[in-house]
Write a protein that holds these residues in place. Structure first.
Motif, PDB file in Angstrom:
ATOM      1  N   LYS A   1       0.958  -1.248   0.024  1.00 31.45           N
ATOM      2  CA  LYS A   1      -0.007  -0.079   0.226  1.00 31.45           C
ATOM      3  C   LYS A   1       0.785   1.319  -0.041  1.00 31.45           C
ATOM      4  O   LYS A   1       0.554   2.180   0.727  1.00 31.45           O
ATOM      5  CB  LYS A   1      -0.707  -0.098   1.128  1.00 31.45           C
TER       6      LYS A   1
ATOM      7  N   GLU B   1      -2.999   8.915  -6.320  1.00 29.66           N
ATOM      8  CA  GLU B   1      -3.490  10.258  -5.889  1.00 29.66           C
ATOM      9  C   GLU B   1      -3.105  11.282  -6.660  1.00 29.66           C
ATOM     10  O   GLU B   1      -1.990  11.308  -7.109  1.00 29.66           O
ATOM     11  CB  GLU B   1      -3.161  10.274  -4.232  1.00 29.66           C
TER      12      GLU B   1
ATOM     13  N   ARG C   1       1.569   4.760  -1.014  1.00 30.83           N
ATOM     14  CA  ARG C   1       0.740   5.924  -1.737  1.00 30.83           C
ATOM     15  C   ARG C   1       1.733   6.511  -2.800  1.00 30.83           C
ATOM     16  O   ARG C   1       2.891   6.859  -2.639  1.00 30.83           O
ATOM     17  CB  ARG C   1       0.557   7.004  -0.621  1.00 30.83           C
TER      18      ARG C   1
ATOM     19  N   LEU D   1      -5.329   7.015 -11.799  1.00 31.05           N
ATOM     20  CA  LEU D   1      -5.999   8.147 -11.140  1.00 31.05           C
ATOM     21  C   LEU D   1      -7.503   7.581 -10.796  1.00 31.05           C
ATOM     22  O   LEU D   1      -8.245   7.525  -9.730  1.00 31.05           O
ATOM     23  CB  LEU D   1      -5.810   9.518 -11.431  1.00 31.05           C
ATOM     24  N   ASN D   2      -8.111   7.409 -11.840  1.00 30.94           N
ATOM     25  CA  ASN D   2      -9.750   6.978 -11.934  1.00 30.94           C
ATOM     26  C   ASN D   2     -10.129   5.840 -11.411  1.00 30.94           C
ATOM     27  O   ASN D   2     -10.813   5.671 -10.786  1.00 30.94           O
ATOM     28  CB  ASN D   2      -9.985   7.022 -13.455  1.00 30.94           C
ATOM     29  N   LYS D   3      -8.964   5.030 -11.160  1.00 31.72           N
ATOM     30  CA  LYS D   3      -8.827   3.658 -10.528  1.00 31.72           C
ATOM     31  C   LYS D   3      -8.652   3.738  -8.956  1.00 31.72           C
ATOM     32  O   LYS D   3      -8.489   2.769  -8.203  1.00 31.72           O
ATOM     33  CB  LYS D   3      -8.410   2.456 -11.190  1.00 31.72           C
ATOM     34  N   ASN D   4      -8.306   4.894  -8.656  1.00 27.94           N
ATOM     35  CA  ASN D   4      -7.956   5.155  -7.264  1.00 27.94           C
ATOM     36  C   ASN D   4      -6.468   4.341  -6.962  1.00 27.94           C
ATOM     37  O   ASN D   4      -6.433   3.859  -5.662  1.00 27.94           O
ATOM     38  CB  ASN D   4      -8.857   4.962  -6.165  1.00 27.94           C
ATOM     39  N   LEU D   5      -5.668   4.135  -8.027  1.00 31.90           N
ATOM     40  CA  LEU D   5      -4.634   3.367  -7.758  1.00 31.90           C
ATOM     41  C   LEU D   5      -3.411   4.610  -7.331  1.00 31.90           C
ATOM     42  O   LEU D   5      -2.200   4.163  -6.856  1.00 31.90           O
ATOM     43  CB  LEU D   5      -4.059   2.571  -8.610  1.00 31.90           C
TER      44      LEU D   5
ATOM     45  N   TYR E   1     -12.434  13.380 -17.010  1.00 34.97           N
ATOM     46  CA  TYR E   1     -11.963  12.351 -17.665  1.00 34.97           C
ATOM     47  C   TYR E   1     -12.693  11.946 -18.802  1.00 34.97           C
ATOM     48  O   TYR E   1     -13.770  11.233 -18.896  1.00 34.97           O
ATOM     49  CB  TYR E   1     -11.944  11.156 -16.477  1.00 34.97           C
TER      50      TYR E   1
ATOM     51  N   THR F   1      -6.555  17.299 -10.960  1.00 37.89           N
ATOM     52  CA  THR F   1      -7.377  17.520  -9.966  1.00 37.89           C
ATOM     53  C   THR F   1      -8.771  18.252 -10.340  1.00 37.89           C
ATOM     54  O   THR F   1      -9.703  18.078  -9.481  1.00 37.89           O
ATOM     55  CB  THR F   1      -6.628  18.347  -8.884  1.00 37.89           C
TER      56      THR F   1
END
Lengths: 437, 437
Positions: free
Chosen positions: A291, A362, A293, A356-360, A310, A306
């Protein structure tokens, strides 16, 4: 934990392969970024569409699902002259910040052209040369990419034409001299050498130029001549792929340091230096359930990640490039003339956007003044003058170190110092003189 | 022979001590360079004469006959952030020259300030700080030394005032910004802050300045204030002593490469970068009877070693410094405004002068145009833009490689690439534009 200050890998540990994030997305997420679409037909582009612009090997890399792509031996030979770049513990900065955090940075400014861009320039020139290309065209904004490609072309005996955004060429004469010294032909954009340039000049004879127009000019030249191809310094999959040597080296170097980063930070414009340091960590997160970040840091004045949408958009200003699904501010968005010229792009790479769209990963936006403040604090403690682009990563690293101090936590923070600022001293002078906002 | 392209030492192999050439001269030659004389009494200067200018530890080093002087641990800690600097085999240059010679270069431009000057700056600031000094003054011509001292002072929390030759400050605004960014107070010389400066201005209100006058100003300030001392970037024994870490590293690196140099080359102004790479080899020659040729390369327009007289002369322009026995063109010699500003000094260090006089080293003068030609050939093949000073060493290295080609001999040539030229692009632009002679 090791107490080494600077870690450099032995020559045999310089990566032998590029690491392909798409392999991991396919295998562990079961999903890939949506494909680029033809700007007219809106059908997915095929190799034939891209063949006028890129050599076949790079087109293959663009869609490859292999885990690793071997680095050609002649390219690796040239990497050896400056790689591995050092991983350095920012002890003096830590002390001044009075933080329990350990701060490490990977210094890509140690390359001949002074930034990470040289990593992909060498690879791209090599693959083009292997397929008989005799000349490359490209665009450059701040000049990092134009410098890198011109040196690589000179070293491998290929001609190079660089369309440099006019206002940048005039604000940064040293970059211009540098590119010319490396034997490239430098043309200020918009120019009268292309239809795209002439159209822009017809609208405004004193046009200052933009990255979008310069891309259109360089692409147009390549479309018109089979011996000439086009090279791009960021955004596309193959470019980000080449930069993964950064993160692969860092993972080995952090092992030698005996630590694992909690946070990995890169500044973000088109995406290549962020991808370079972060993708190998994202791959580990996916494969091993780690994990770490990964934070992409962009200018508040050009906040594609930000605040962008998309969606599919074109990569240049007039639609000579494919449509790409990405976080975009719109291809007619003209960012203000901030000094981190390398981050002034309306979109983001499809790969970074997808992650980013998949929250993988930030994303975070920072203000220009705060980045120069961070850059000077770093220079005064660590002795290296960062490129204005890189100061965005430094800002975020310092902010995280200050959070660690508040929390009393011994976090490990890693960032990519993508380039030095030796050709950007005017920007620092403007900042010190109170001329920036 | 190893086929490594770039060799970097492990942290534990970074030198733990400075190597003192005077020990070897005393032991194997039975003779030392003649001492500096007081400018008024013409008696040998003693510690009391120098105490207003330098901390006692540096005065001791100036006259030490110890073989080694330990590097203080805090200084070595700071060396670790950028040392060892790389030793690189110039494979691409060899190929273009089509020479059987092996060419290696030691890249001191990898330091934070971009040249070897940072090596002694760190040491000098440390010894001053240990003895309670709160501010250092110095002069700078081309700006390499001023940059190095200002960064070192900033990192160790000491104030720094740099007298920069006025014409250089105006020709090189980026160097000026750099020095100011590192927190130093920059004063253009001649200035109205000292008697020496006011005297020069009275003679000519638009005086362009000279290194000699800038030295006089910086020295005068130190003489007037016990908390303030003076720091010099070359010429003196202790400065050359600190630079021997370069040659000590190189000897280990060449061992790893599996070769011994036939020829060792450094450019020569005051003598510090030449001494840095050459003195450890001269020591080996004396101690082990080796015959490595060491060549100091100077500008034909400021030929102190090749055309100067070996006699006592003052180090500045008005006699505030001791008389030193050295090859000198006369302290009122004003060299033309060549671009290698760091080599525009009327004299040479007493140590280098003594070695030359004893035929322990060689000297050679090269023309400016030929140095830029060499610098560009190097940049285009190796990807590093050399400082105009360093191009003198490159010229000689290339010339030796061409001789090797004619002779068909596989010579090993080593040179010191003392700094990068990122702040000297105007000089290259002038050369490329045909404006130099």
């Amino acid at each position: 934990m090791s107490d080494l200050t600077k870690i450099i890998l032995a020559e045999q540990d310089i990566p032998h392969q590029y690491q392909n994030i798409n392999f991991y997305l396919q295998k562990f997420l079961g999903e890939l970024p949506p494909p680029p679409l033809h700007p007219v037909t809106r059908e997915p582009v095929g190799p034939a569409d891209l063949a006028p612009l890129f050599p076949m090997e790079l087109i293959k890399q663009e869609v490859s699902l292999e885990q690793y792509i071997p680095i050609p031996e002649p390219v690796r030979e040239m990497y050896k002259t400056y790689r591995s770049t050092p991983l350095i513990r920012a002890r003096n900065l830590e002390k001044v910040l009075d933080t329990p955090a350990k701060i490490y940075y990977k210094y890509e400014g140690a390359s001949p052209s002074g930034s990470h861009k040289f990593n992909t320039a060498l690879a791209q020139v090599y693959y083009n040369q292997q397929e008989g290309v005799t000349e490359l065209t490209t665009e450059t904004g701040a000049g990092q990419w134009g410098s890198a490609l011109s040196i690589a072309c000179q070293m491998m005996g290929i001609k190079c034409t660089v369309y440099m955004v006019k206002v940048s060429a005039e604000q940064k004469p040293y970059r211009k001299y540098l590119i010319e010294m490396f034997g490239a032909k430098l043309i200020k954009s918009p120019s009268d050498t292309t239809n795209a340039g002439r159209t822009a000049l017809a609208l405004d004879a004193n046009h200052l130029g933009s990255l979008g127009i310069a891309i259109s000019e360089a692409v147009e030249v390549a479309f018109g001549n089979p011996q000439v191809k086009y090279a791009l310094g960021s955004v596309l999959n193959h470019v980000l792929l080449h930069q993964t040597i950064i993160g692969q080296e860092v993972i080995k170097q952090m092992e030698i340091a005996g630590v694992t980063p909690d946070i990995v930070i890169g500044c973000h414009g088109g995406g290549s230096n962020f991808a370079g340091i972060a993708f190998p960590y994202v791959a580990e997160n996916l494969e091993k359930g780690k994990k770490v970040r990964c934070i992409a840091v962009e200018p508040a004045s050009c906040p594609s990640l930000t605040e962008g949408k998309y969606e599919y958009d074109i990569g240049d200003s007039i639609g000579m490039t494919p449509l790409m699904k990405m976080y975009t501010l719109g291809h007619d968005f003209v960012p203000p003339g901030i000094h981190a010229g390398g981050l002034r792009y309306h979109g983001a790479s499809p790969l970074v956007s997808f992650l980013l769209n998949k929250n993988l990963i930030e994303a975070r936006a920072v203000e220009q003044l705060s980045t120069f403040e961070a850059g000077i604090q770093f220079a005064q403690t660590e002795g290296i003058i960062p490129a204005p682009e890189s100061t965005h990563a430094i800002r975020a690293a310092i902010d995280e170190a200050l959070v660690a101090r508040e929390e009393g936590r011994e976090k490990v923070i890693l960032f990519n110092l993508s380039g030095h600022g030796h050709f950007d001293m005017q920007a620092y002078a403007d900042y010190m003189g109170g001329k920036l906002k």
